[in-house]
Design an enzyme around this catalytic site. Structure first.
Site, PDB file in Angstrom:
ATOM      1  N   PRO A 191       0.971  -1.128   0.143  1.00 10.06           N
ATOM      2  CA  PRO A 191      -0.053   0.191   0.073  1.00 10.06           C
ATOM      3  C   PRO A 191       0.990   1.212  -0.055  1.00 10.06           C
ATOM      4  CG  PRO A 191       0.102  -0.939   2.311  1.00 10.06           C
ATOM      5  CD  PRO A 191       0.760  -1.811   1.090  1.00 10.06           C
ATOM      6  N   GLN A 223      -7.303  -0.854   3.496  1.00  9.40           N
ATOM      7  CA  GLN A 223      -6.391  -0.677   4.710  1.00  9.40           C
ATOM      8  C   GLN A 223      -7.115   0.704   5.587  1.00  9.40           C
ATOM      9  OE1 GLN A 223      -2.476   1.295   4.963  1.00  9.40           O
ATOM     10  NE2 GLN A 223      -1.511  -0.627   5.655  1.00  9.40           N
ATOM     11  N   CYS A 236       2.783   3.173   9.859  1.00 10.30           N
ATOM     12  CA  CYS A 236       3.067   4.346   9.183  1.00 10.30           C
ATOM     13  C   CYS A 236       3.677   5.222  10.424  1.00 10.30           C
ATOM     14  CB  CYS A 236       1.630   5.132   8.826  1.00 10.30           C
ATOM     15  SG  CYS A 236       1.884   6.634   8.077  1.00 10.30           S
ATOM     16  N   ASP A 257      12.542  -3.044   0.636  1.00 13.36           N
ATOM     17  CA  ASP A 257      13.917  -2.950  -0.136  1.00 13.36           C
ATOM     18  C   ASP A 257      13.981  -4.064  -1.310  1.00 13.36           C
ATOM     19  OD1 ASP A 257      14.572  -0.938   1.414  1.00 13.36           O
ATOM     20  OD2 ASP A 257      16.162  -1.746   2.368  1.00 13.36           O
ATOM     21  N   GLY A 282       7.094  -2.399  -2.694  1.00 15.29           N
ATOM     22  CA  GLY A 282       6.491  -0.810  -2.998  1.00 15.29           C
ATOM     23  C   GLY A 282       7.331  -0.187  -4.004  1.00 15.29           C
ATOM     24  N   ARG A 283       8.220   0.750  -3.472  1.00 12.22           N
ATOM     25  CA  ARG A 283       8.939   1.505  -4.243  1.00 12.22           C
ATOM     26  C   ARG A 283       9.731   0.893  -5.408  1.00 12.22           C
ATOM     27  NH1 ARG A 283      12.582   3.670   0.418  1.00 12.22           N
ATOM     28  NH2 ARG A 283      12.069   1.555   0.855  1.00 12.22           N
TER      29      ARG A 283
HETATM   30  C1  LIG Z   1       4.950   6.964  -0.750  1.00 13.87           C
HETATM   31  C2  LIG Z   1       4.551   5.901   0.290  1.00 13.87           C
HETATM   32  C3  LIG Z   1       3.271   5.823   0.783  1.00 13.87           C
HETATM   33  C4  LIG Z   1       3.002   4.755   1.647  1.00 13.87           C
HETATM   34  N1  LIG Z   1       1.834   4.494   2.101  1.00 13.87           N
HETATM   35  C5  LIG Z   1       1.596   3.449   3.039  1.00 13.87           C
HETATM   36  C6  LIG Z   1       0.073   3.155   3.562  1.00 13.87           C
HETATM   37  O1  LIG Z   1      -0.801   3.972   3.168  1.00 13.87           O
HETATM   38  N2  LIG Z   1       0.104   2.208   4.274  1.00 13.87           N
HETATM   39  C7  LIG Z   1       0.991   1.444   4.669  1.00 13.87           C
HETATM   40  O2  LIG Z   1       0.829   0.517   5.282  1.00 13.87           O
HETATM   41  N3  LIG Z   1       2.111   1.682   4.233  1.00 13.87           N
HETATM   42  C8  LIG Z   1       2.429   2.748   3.302  1.00 13.87           C
HETATM   43  N4  LIG Z   1       4.011   2.721   2.835  1.00 13.87           N
HETATM   44  C9  LIG Z   1       4.937   1.853   3.266  1.00 13.87           C
HETATM   45  C10 LIG Z   1       4.880   0.773   2.087  1.00 13.87           C
HETATM   46  O3  LIG Z   1       3.758   0.067   2.090  1.00 13.87           O
HETATM   47  C11 LIG Z   1       5.921   0.086   2.357  1.00 13.87           C
HETATM   48  O4  LIG Z   1       5.861  -0.763   3.711  1.00 13.87           O
HETATM   49  C12 LIG Z   1       7.622   0.383   2.288  1.00 13.87           C
HETATM   50  O5  LIG Z   1       7.788   1.412   1.212  1.00 13.87           O
HETATM   51  C13 LIG Z   1       8.657  -0.419   2.505  1.00 13.87           C
HETATM   52  O6  LIG Z   1       8.646  -1.268   1.170  1.00 13.87           O
HETATM   53  P1  LIG Z   1       9.410  -0.721  -0.205  1.00 13.87           P
HETATM   54  O7  LIG Z   1      11.157  -0.912   0.122  1.00 13.87           O
HETATM   55  O8  LIG Z   1       9.312  -2.264  -1.196  1.00 13.87           O
HETATM   56  O9  LIG Z   1       9.157   0.278  -0.872  1.00 13.87           O
HETATM   57  C14 LIG Z   1       4.200   3.856   2.002  1.00 13.87           C
HETATM   58  C15 LIG Z   1       5.432   4.100   1.644  1.00 13.87           C
HETATM   59  C16 LIG Z   1       5.487   4.854   0.575  1.00 13.87           C
HETATM   60  C17 LIG Z   1       6.903   5.117  -0.216  1.00 13.87           C
END
Ligand SMILES: Cc1cc2nc3c(=O)[nH]c(=O)nc-3n(C[C@H](O)[C@H](O)[C@H](O)COP(=O)(O)O)c2cc1C
Length: 324
Positions: free
Chosen positions: A16, A70, A100, A202, A224-225
């Site tokens: 998310p 969520q 968060c 990551d 995510g990213r």
């Molecule tokens: C722009 C942005 C918005 C996010 N919004 C949420 C969210 O609404 N709910 C949530 O549980 N995590 C949120 N996250 C966290 C991501 O779900 C994830 O846990 C985090 O980016 C690490 O994963 P990654 O390294 O694959 O990006 C957000 C992250 C980013 C970068």
């Protein structure tokens, strides 16, 4: 894998991401093989007060299933009520944000702040479970800070409150998005609970997705990213797991395919949000699709001036003409 009886067939979920992973983004990732999608976070209190903007986030598009809505909140009464209210949108799963770190959320006792208050978090999960017809899951971090890493005990407590799965982002709240995600903590959560564990943090390549599965024993990985401008990562993870040992993975998308998916995401966004809002947001999303192409810097700065879908179509045509 299954979450409380809901079957997830893909090998990687989309994380998310508020203001990023909107319905257009999610659909594009789904089309490229994302096995499970989660909505942007929705305020439990906002829902209870009938906030129109909040309600817009609740729409469930059948193409996104299996799909979780969520919520975030710091009070069990609101979270319980919100869980009940959300049932009319017919999500497959209801997820509670306990990770968060942003001050607006954690500063009010919601999101990652719940990891400092297990009793409160327990009562929130319990209230959501009591009011929900679908499995309730949680998304957490490693802990609040280096001195308070409690994801395994915390996850076990939420499991006893009725949580059907736990997603773990291997960073502490104070780390925000800095440093490296600690995958060891995901492994420790996996060893501590019986419910499915979703590993997160990551992953930017299919190789890293496989490494996370191996190192943590998690049941599903969440990206995510690493999907910014690269929804193909879901297809690649799938394929790498099936054929990686033979080195048989899909070729990277051609420039044409890259531009066509970029346009499709913008078209979806326009149809859901209207051209003005969608194209303002597309300035950022489209720039991600252009990373790494020839003369990227010039084209990406052009993205900053997009006003309409036809501006984007013209830009895509020009790129194809000049760089193919
Ligand atoms: C722009 C942005 C918005 C996010 N919004 C949420 C969210 O609404 N709910 C949530 O549980 N995590 C949120 N996250 C966290 C991501 O779900 C994830 O846990 C985090 O980016 C690490 O994963 P990654 O390294 O694959 O990006 C957000 C992250 C980013 C970068």
């Amino acid at each position: 894998m299954e979450i409380g009886g809901v079957k997830i067939s893909g090998k990687a979920a989309l994380a998310p991401m508020a203001s990023v992973a909107d319905r257009a983004y999610r659909l594009i990732c789904k089309e490229q093989g994302a096995g499970y999608l989660v909505s942007e976070m929705i305020s439990a209190k906002g829902l209870c007060y009938g906030d129109r903007k909040t309600e817009e986030l609740c729409t469930v598009d059948d193409r996104e299933r299996p799909y979780a809505l969520q919520i975030f909140g710091e009070e069990s009464a609101y979270c319980g009520r919100a869980a009940g209210l959300l049932m009319k949108y017919k999500p497959d799963i209801l997820d509670i944000n306990m990770g968060c770190p942003v001050p607006k959320i954690a500063g009010n006792g919601a999101g990652s702040a719940l990891m400092k208050d297990i009793d409160r978090a327990y009562s929130i999960v319990k209230a959501a479970v009591e009011n929900s017809d679908v499995p309730v899951t949680i998304k957490i971090r490693a802990g609040w800070d280096e001195e308070h890493i409690n994801a395994p005990e915390f996850a076990a407590a939420m499991e006893s409150a009725g949580a059907a799965a736990v997603a773990v982002h291997g960073r502490t709240k104070t780390q925000m998005y800095r440093g490296k995600a600690d995958w060891e903590i995901i492994k420790q959560v996996r060893e501590k609970v019986k419910i499915p564990v979703i590993g997160n943090g990551d992953i930017t390549t299919p190789e890293e997705a496989v490494l996370m599965y191996r190192q943590t024993n998690c049941d599903l990985v969440m990206i995510g990213r690493g999907s910014y401008g690269n929804p193909w990562i879901f297809r690649d993870v799938e394929s790498f797991i099936a054929n990686g040992a033979n080195g048989n993975v899909p070729a990277p998308p051609s420039l044409e395919e890259r531009l066509s998916v970029m346009l499709k995401q913008a078209e979806y966004a326009v149809s859901f949000k209207g051209e003005r809002i969608a194209m303002k947001e597309a300035r950022r999303t489209c720039a991600f699709y252009l990373r790494g192409i020839k003369n990227a810097a010039a084209y990406r700065s052009r993205c900053g001036t997009l006003q309409s879908l036809s501006d984007l179509e013209k830009l895509a045509e020009e790129i194809l003409h000049n760089e193919n």
